[in-house]
Write an enzyme that holds these catalytic residues in place. Structure first.
Site, short mmCIF file in Angstrom:
data_model
loop_
_atom_site.label_atom_id
_atom_site.label_comp_id
_atom_site.label_asym_id
_atom_site.label_seq_id
_atom_site.Cartn_x
_atom_site.Cartn_y
_atom_site.Cartn_z
CD GLN A 13 187.75 -21.15 52.45
OE1 GLN A 13 188.24 -22.09 53.07
NE2 GLN A 13 186.76 -20.42 52.94
CB SER A 95 194.76 -24.87 52.21
OG SER A 95 193.92 -24.99 53.34
CG LEU A 96 189.78 -26.64 48.94
CD1 LEU A 96 188.84 -27.75 49.28
CD2 LEU A 96 189.05 -25.40 48.49
NE ARG A 120 190.61 -28.80 55.03
CZ ARG A 120 191.02 -27.66 54.51
NH1 ARG A 120 190.20 -26.94 53.77
NH2 ARG A 120 192.25 -27.22 54.73
CG HIS A 204 196.12 -23.65 57.43
ND1 HIS A 204 196.22 -25.01 57.26
CD2 HIS A 204 195.43 -23.18 56.36
CE1 HIS A 204 195.61 -25.34 56.13
NE2 HIS A 204 195.12 -24.26 55.58
CD GLN A 253 195.50 -29.12 54.55
OE1 GLN A 253 194.37 -28.82 54.95
NE2 GLN A 253 195.77 -29.44 53.31
#
Length: 310
Positions: A13, A95-96, A120, A204, A253
């Site tokens: 992202q 991440s994503l 998400r 996170h 995560q």
């Protein structure tokens, strides 16, 4: 020891930009099909948001996540269609981007990947609305110094190191007051800059716990298969092929730090010397070049870049 191996890298992202994928969809039926399949899952025209915006809509957490995943997979399929997709022995995503990596590696279907990252994004947005929070990029400090800055600010709330991207490049995440205090302390400790990031909240970090609980329920309903190539997870910085381990890593995560520098060092230490960033932006290929000695890097995010790929 692996010799001269390649890894595919998928952005996270923040890489989104209005106009992404438009030229690919026009030039490649395979790329266009990815956007069409994503549209069908979501029930709205994700493609037009990627191609034409508006920017504020594309930047929404629940839109940008499926948008980046679809754009990255459109690039992947355009490369495959033209016979220019280089083989890889591992994949990783920021991440994503870890979800994109799992689709690319065959562990998730495209449809499940799109659905999961849409949910998400929704869950993360809900968590962000529970408490004012955010993220900031700290430049020029090592991990111990960043941790010291966060520790000094925790009397005012949650704040943690969230994205360990590369040497001297760490993002922190937390409650608004604690984040501001940690940034001030980081500057006292010699940080070159402490830059607030344009995100909805404290990704996170433990503040995403409500999102994690909902996401795990979605993951439990989703089939995850053994990937064709190992996927290096953000939480473990190690290649994983077991579906149960991958499911658990995705569940952790969202509240855990992204160990990107560690992931790249692990790949470099096991013989990976070539990195192809597939999707919008050049952040990950740039980081790989800094982290892995002698790394050969490339990125593909347009028809021109696809055609130039050797």
């Amino acid at each position: 020891m692996v010799s001269t191996s390649r890894a595919w890298l998928f952005p996270g992202q923040g890489a989104q930009v209005v106009g992404m994928g438009k030229d690919l969809a026009a030039a490649s039926p395979a790329a266009r099909a990815v956007f069409d399949r994503a549209n069908a899952v979501l029930g709205f025209d994700l493609a037009i948001l990627c191609f034409a915006g508006p920017e504020d809509q594309l930047n929404r957490t629940d839109v940008s996540q499926p948008a980046i995943l679809a754009m990255s997979l459109a690039v992947l399929e355009a490369l495959r269609e033209r016979g220019k997709l280089p083989a890889a022995q591992a994949a990783a995503g920021l991440s994503l981007g870890e979800y994109t990596a799992l689709v690319a590696a065959g562990a998730l279907t495209l449809e499940d990947g799109v659905r999961l990252v849409r949910r998400r994004g929704e869950f993360m947005q809900m968590a962000c609305e529970l408490e004012p929070s955010g993220m900031a990029s700290i430049l020029g400090l090592d991990r111990a110094q960043v941790e010291a800055a966060c520790a000094a600010a925790r009397a005012q709330g949650v704040v943690v190191a969230a994205n360990l991207l590369g040497p001297g490049q760490i993002a922190i995440s937390g409650a608004a007051a604690a984040l501001a205090a940690a940034c001030a302390k980081a500057k006292e400790l010699g940080a070159k800059r402490a830059i607030p990031l344009r995100v909805a909240g404290a990704f996170h970090s433990p503040l995403m716990a409500p999102a994690a609980d909902r996401l795990r329920a979605e993951l439990d309903r989703t089939e995850i298969r053994a990937p064709r190539i190992p996927v290096v997870t953000n939480v473990g910085a190690a290649p994983v092929s077991d579906p149960a381990e991958l499911r658990a890593a995705l569940g952790r995560q969202i509240t855990s730090p992204v160990l990107w520098e560690d992931s790249m060092r692990r790949l470099g230490a096991t013989g990976f010397t070539s990195f192809l960033e597939i999707g919008p932006g050049r952040t990950l290929s740039g980081l790989a070049a800094k982290i892995v000695p002698g790394a050969a890097t490339a990125n593909v995010d347009s028809v021109a870049a696809l055609e130039a790929l050797q």
